[in-house]
Design a protein around this motif. Structure first.
Motif, PDB file in Angstrom:
ATOM      1  N   ALA A 152       4.946  -0.600   3.164  1.00  0.00           N
ATOM      2  CA  ALA A 152       3.712   0.090   2.583  1.00  0.00           C
ATOM      3  C   ALA A 152       5.223   2.040   2.736  1.00  0.00           C
ATOM      4  N   LEU A 153       4.191   2.704   1.877  1.00  0.00           N
ATOM      5  CA  LEU A 153       4.632   3.496   1.985  1.00  0.00           C
ATOM      6  C   LEU A 153       4.351   5.253   1.948  1.00  0.00           C
ATOM      7  N   MET A 154       4.617   5.717   2.628  1.00  0.00           N
ATOM      8  CA  MET A 154       3.534   7.051   3.146  1.00  0.00           C
ATOM      9  C   MET A 154       4.287   8.501   2.788  1.00  0.00           C
ATOM     10  N   ILE A 155       3.429   8.895   1.641  1.00  0.00           N
ATOM     11  CA  ILE A 155       4.235  10.231   0.697  1.00  0.00           C
ATOM     12  C   ILE A 155       3.309  11.310   1.508  1.00  0.00           C
ATOM     13  N   LEU A 158       1.116  -1.403  -0.109  1.00  0.00           N
ATOM     14  CA  LEU A 158      -0.051  -0.013  -0.139  1.00  0.00           C
ATOM     15  C   LEU A 158       0.622   1.213   0.098  1.00  0.00           C
ATOM     16  N   ILE A 159       0.621   2.570  -0.997  1.00  0.00           N
ATOM     17  CA  ILE A 159       1.198   3.469  -1.164  1.00  0.00           C
ATOM     18  C   ILE A 159       0.184   4.529  -0.233  1.00  0.00           C
ATOM     19  N   ASN A 160       0.299   5.445   0.626  1.00  0.00           N
ATOM     20  CA  ASN A 160      -0.712   6.233   0.744  1.00  0.00           C
ATOM     21  C   ASN A 160       0.039   7.878   0.874  1.00  0.00           C
ATOM     22  N   LEU A 161      -0.798   8.987   0.415  1.00  0.00           N
ATOM     23  CA  LEU A 161      -0.685  10.387   0.050  1.00  0.00           C
ATOM     24  C   LEU A 161      -1.344  11.364   1.327  1.00  0.00           C
ATOM     25  N   SER A 162      -0.325  11.880   1.790  1.00  0.00           N
ATOM     26  CA  SER A 162      -1.548  12.704   2.427  1.00  0.00           C
ATOM     27  C   SER A 162      -1.420  12.563   3.652  1.00  0.00           C
ATOM     28  N   LEU A 163      -2.516  11.459   4.247  1.00  0.00           N
ATOM     29  CA  LEU A 163      -3.799  11.391   5.216  1.00  0.00           C
ATOM     30  C   LEU A 163      -2.535   9.973   6.198  1.00  0.00           C
ATOM     31  N   PRO A 164      -1.927   9.956   7.246  1.00  0.00           N
ATOM     32  CA  PRO A 164      -1.101   8.945   7.638  1.00  0.00           C
ATOM     33  C   PRO A 164      -2.152   8.390   8.780  1.00  0.00           C
ATOM     34  N   TYR A 165      -1.925   7.023   8.708  1.00  0.00           N
ATOM     35  CA  TYR A 165      -2.855   6.174   9.099  1.00  0.00           C
ATOM     36  C   TYR A 165      -3.138   6.462  10.321  1.00  0.00           C
ATOM     37  N   GLU A 200       8.233   3.438   4.887  1.00  0.00           N
ATOM     38  CA  GLU A 200       9.093   4.009   4.396  1.00  0.00           C
ATOM     39  C   GLU A 200       7.667   5.579   4.107  1.00  0.00           C
ATOM     40  N   VAL A 201       8.681   6.686   5.324  1.00  0.00           N
ATOM     41  CA  VAL A 201       7.970   7.682   4.940  1.00  0.00           C
ATOM     42  C   VAL A 201       8.626   8.290   4.244  1.00  0.00           C
ATOM     43  N   VAL A 202       8.574   9.283   2.860  1.00  0.00           N
ATOM     44  CA  VAL A 202       9.431  10.376   2.034  1.00  0.00           C
ATOM     45  C   VAL A 202       8.193  11.893   2.198  1.00  0.00           C
ATOM     46  N   GLY A 203       8.241  12.701   2.646  1.00  0.00           N
ATOM     47  CA  GLY A 203       8.301  13.838   2.104  1.00  0.00           C
ATOM     48  C   GLY A 203       8.905  14.659   0.980  1.00  0.00           C
ATOM     49  N   LEU A 204       8.047  15.367   0.452  1.00  0.00           N
ATOM     50  CA  LEU A 204       8.015  16.433  -0.928  1.00  0.00           C
ATOM     51  C   LEU A 204       7.392  17.612  -0.429  1.00  0.00           C
ATOM     52  N   ASP A 205       8.226  18.447  -1.379  1.00  0.00           N
ATOM     53  CA  ASP A 205       8.480  20.496  -0.646  1.00  0.00           C
ATOM     54  C   ASP A 205       6.802  20.371  -1.733  1.00  0.00           C
ATOM     55  N   CYS A 206       5.841  20.547  -0.976  1.00  0.00           N
ATOM     56  CA  CYS A 206       4.632  20.165  -1.401  1.00  0.00           C
ATOM     57  C   CYS A 206       3.091  20.695  -0.804  1.00  0.00           C
ATOM     58  N   GLY A 207       2.301  20.663  -1.354  1.00  0.00           N
ATOM     59  CA  GLY A 207       1.480  20.764  -0.081  1.00  0.00           C
ATOM     60  C   GLY A 207       0.656  19.751  -0.055  1.00  0.00           C
ATOM     61  N   HIS A 208      -0.939  20.227  -0.168  1.00  0.00           N
ATOM     62  CA  HIS A 208      -2.152  19.316  -0.133  1.00  0.00           C
ATOM     63  C   HIS A 208      -2.234  18.178  -0.845  1.00  0.00           C
TER      64      HIS A 208
END
Length: 313
Positions: free
Chosen positions: A258-261, A128-135, A283-291
């Motif tokens: 799981a990947l959390m962006i 699973l790969i999720n963007l914006s909303l964590p568990y 694995e957690v990744v942050g990108l330089d953007c908003g929602h």
């Protein structure tokens, strides 16, 4: 219809007592499914920049408009939008294509559905790969009750539940302005204002920041909500406490890779610092953007997702 040459025409699929409008890419890759789950107030076209890339890397890409959205069914009962129904739609979608399991990708509310799918139907999710909303940790009290105590009556989750129909009517009356004001990036920080944020946004004369989506994609989303209205999607919020009860007996640990962006500029959703306690293989990744991660930084989102999937094979 999207009238876009680079976005597939939909098919209508009967699943779980409803009809879903489903967009596909890479059907030649049958046997390697990846399912993309949008959030609120979104549409499958928000995955347009990901679908072709994932298809090119060998995936059968399946992007439904979930119940309440687009030309998919919009049941009238609020409880028809609880997490049992939403995850049941995705399980039935896998059954329709003959798949035992799939990679699932979610953004915003779609991420909540994907996290919950991994809890309620763990055998149907292989990654699973999720963007914006964590568990979301379940905690000891229902979520709306907690939010009401901490954030007040005007917080949109609480408002949607405590004042049913009020926000729906304002958004329906200002669909184009609301969508255009909402899908923005590089939004400067502003002090909180009284009232309910989304109602204020729907009535705001001037948007802040820059567009986070192309004009043609925005037009598809606006057209869809002008037809469907917002109540179906808002009904997802109206089941949050019901979902809290429905998840009571679910295994809280999610063991799949799981990947959390996160969007590092997304001020609406804080990071969950204890994520790895519940999702140990994350694995957690942050990108330089908003929602609106996949729309604001599509190439970077595609790179992060593709590289992570490559490492799982």
């Amino acid at each position: 219809m999207t009238n876009r040459a680079d976005f597939p025409e939909p098919t209508l699929v009967q699943v779980n007592g409803v009809e879903l409008e489903v967009f596909e890419a890479g059907r030649e890759n049958m046997g390697k499914p990846i399912v993309l789950c949008h959030g609120w107030p979104e549409h499958a076209i928000t995955w347009r920049r990901q679908m072709s890339v994932l298809a090119a890397t060998g995936y059968h890409v399946i992007a439904p408009n979930q119940r309440g959205y687009g030309n998919s069914s919009r049941p009238t009962e609020v409880t028809d939008y609880d997490i049992a129904h939403l995850t049941g739609d995705l399980v039935a979608l896998l059954d329709h294509y003959g798949y035992e399991d799939a990679v699932f990708v979610g953004h915003d509310w779609g991420a909540f559905v994907v996290w919950s799918l991994a809890q309620l139907h763990p055998d149907r999710v292989n990654k699973l790969i999720n963007l914006s909303l964590p568990y979301m940790e379940r905690g000891e009290k229902p979520w709306i009750e907690v939010m009401e105590t901490l954030l007040g009556d005007d917080f949109y989750f609480v408002h949607f539940n405590r004042q049913p129909g009020v926000a729906d009517a304002v958004l329906d009356a200002n669909t184009s302005r609301f969508i255009r004001n909402l899908y923005r990036k590089n939004v400067p920080p502003t002090p909180p204002e009284p009232g309910m944020a989304f109602i204020n946004l729907a009535e705001a004369e001037t948007p802040l920041g820059d567009p986070a989506m192309t004009e043609s994609d925005l037009a598809v989303i606006i057209s869809a909500f002008e037809t469907s209205g917002f109540t179906g999607g808002i009904n997802w919020y109206r089941n949050l406490d019901r979902n809290w009860h429905l998840l009571a007996d679910a295994e809280p640990m999610i063991k799949q890779p799981a990947l959390m962006i996160y969007g590092d500029r997304d001020l609406s959703i804080p990071r969950f610092e204890r994520l790895a306690e519940f999702v140990p293989n994350v694995e957690v990744v942050g990108l330089d953007c908003g929602h609106w991660i996949q729309g604001e930084m599509p190439e970077e989102t595609n790179r992060v997702i593709s590289e992570w999937l490559d490492r799982q094979d």
